[in-house]
Enzyme design. Structure first.
Site, mmCIF file in Angstrom:
data_model
loop_
_atom_site.group_PDB
_atom_site.id
_atom_site.type_symbol
_atom_site.label_atom_id
_atom_site.label_comp_id
_atom_site.label_asym_id
_atom_site.label_seq_id
_atom_site.Cartn_x
_atom_site.Cartn_y
_atom_site.Cartn_z
ATOM 1 N N ARG A 130 3.664 8.136 9.316
ATOM 2 C CA ARG A 130 2.583 7.231 9.684
ATOM 3 C C ARG A 130 2.741 5.877 8.988
ATOM 4 O O ARG A 130 3.098 5.792 7.820
ATOM 5 C CB ARG A 130 1.240 7.848 9.311
ATOM 6 C CG ARG A 130 0.017 6.969 9.650
ATOM 7 C CD ARG A 130 -0.454 6.145 8.480
ATOM 8 N NE ARG A 130 -1.706 5.430 8.756
ATOM 9 C CZ ARG A 130 -2.263 4.541 7.944
ATOM 10 N NH1 ARG A 130 -1.685 4.257 6.782
ATOM 11 N NH2 ARG A 130 -3.384 3.936 8.270
ATOM 12 N N GLY A 156 -8.446 -1.345 4.319
ATOM 13 C CA GLY A 156 -9.251 -0.296 4.929
ATOM 14 C C GLY A 156 -8.437 0.576 5.855
ATOM 15 O O GLY A 156 -7.212 0.678 5.734
ATOM 16 N N THR A 169 0.828 -1.203 0.000
ATOM 17 C CA THR A 169 0.000 0.000 0.000
ATOM 18 C C THR A 169 0.863 1.253 0.000
ATOM 19 O O THR A 169 2.028 1.221 0.405
ATOM 20 C CB THR A 169 -0.919 0.016 1.233
ATOM 21 O OG1 THR A 169 -1.814 1.119 1.162
ATOM 22 C CG2 THR A 169 -0.111 0.129 2.519
#
Length: 328
Positions: free
Chosen positions: A217, A241, A207
């Site tokens: 992050r 998600g 991702t």
């Protein structure tokens, strides 16, 4: 934003790669009617972009029998997809305008590797595999992961936003506010889990993380047990998600442990969603999270918090894109 979240109703022509059309299951098949089905081999991956990723993974598996290479090569397709804004260097950047990537890979014997907060690496999934196979560690992050990539001969890409990401970033900077919107490309990933004909399992996850996140992050995707977990004795699970909500329940590990205790993959995914909702109740209307699972017998399951989670399924009788069930 792309409308790739729309449930695709494919024609028989779109599935002719695997078997003659008469033997191919319809894409409109609901998750409920799939209960009790068993497939070996079987490849599942998250979202509509799982279809081309699965195509590549299936081809590699059929040609080589190498399950780990299949799940690596499959998600590399998504890492290069310029239309995808949630995976790869073309993905939406952090609030500093920098794309940073996370990835993990795992085998059913417990071998695993991951990288997080990586810059300039086109294929973080391949770097994660190198961590698994060539180091004594499980995870490398940030500059250390980049240095490892350089040492292993990975080319360093120019740090320039893709045209779509640049346009979205400039629009975001007008107000510079962060607010997740479910089922669009600001908190998605591709997670892939696969079961071989021999009963072995493997998985991958990659991702570009939350759009406009704080610099540094890291989400669930590179965290073994959160975004991905694989155990040959039981099964495999992956997640997609809002990563923070998935980390809070160690979602993928939870699902595998529930299957170890006798739950079906579908039952385990549904229980994970219930626990995620309980832990994130205050903000749940703004959260989407979905889970996929396979057990060692070839049964599978999928479930999400909100409507809209699709997943790709490839098996010997054909391939299709299915709509997962949901809680809310």
């Amino acid at each position: 934003m792309s409308n790739r979240r729309t449930f695709l109703k494919k024609t028989l022509a779109s599935t002719s790669l695997l078997l003659p059309a008469g033997l191919i299951p319809a894409c409109s098949q609901s998750q409920d009617t799939a209960q009790g089905e068993k497939f070996k081999p079987l490849i599942l991956s998250t979202w509509d972009h799982g279809m081309p990723a699965n195509d590549r993974a299936w081809k590699v598996l059929m040609e080589t029998g190498d399950l780990v290479s299949a799940v690596e090569e499959g998600v590399k397709v998504t890492e290069l997809d310029m239309e995808n804004l949630s995976v790869g260097l073309q993905g939406l950047p952090d609030r500093e305008g920098i794309p940073t990537l996370d990835a993990s890979i795992m085998k059913g014997d417990g071998s695993c590797g991951s990288v997080a907060f990586v810059r300039q690496v086109r294929h973080p999934i391949s770097l994660a595999r190198r961590v698994m196979e060539e180091t004594p560690h499980v995870m490398l992050v940030g500059e250390g992961a980049r240095q490892f990539a350089i040492a292993r001969g990975f080319p360093m890409e120019e740090e320039v936003l893709s045209p779509k990401a640049e346009a979205a970033y400039q629009e975001w900077k007008v107000e510079s506010q962060y607010k997740p919107i479910i089922n669009i490309e600001n908190h998605d990933t591709i997670g892939m889990i696969a079961l071989g004909a021999d009963g072995k399992l493997a998985g991958s996850c990659t991702t570009s993380g939350l759009a406009f996140k704080m610099h540094g992050r890291v989400g669930d995707s590179p965290i073994i047990g959160a975004g991905l977990y694989v155990d040959d004795e039981v099964g495999a699970a992956t997640a997609t998600g809002l990563g923070e909500s998935i980390i809070r329940i160690c979602g993928s590990f939870l699902i595998v442990e529930l299957m170890r205790q006798g739950r079906s993959p579908q039952e385990a995914c549904e229980e994970a969603v219930r626990r995620l909702i309980a832990k994130n109740a205050k903000d749940i209307k703004d959260i989407q999270a979905g889970f996929l699972a396979i057990n060692k017998d070839g049964e599978y399951g999928a479930f999400a918090v909100q409507k809209g989670f699709t997943f790709a399924r490839h098996q010997s009788q054909g391939k299709d894109l299915l709509q997962a069930g949901y809680k809310m």
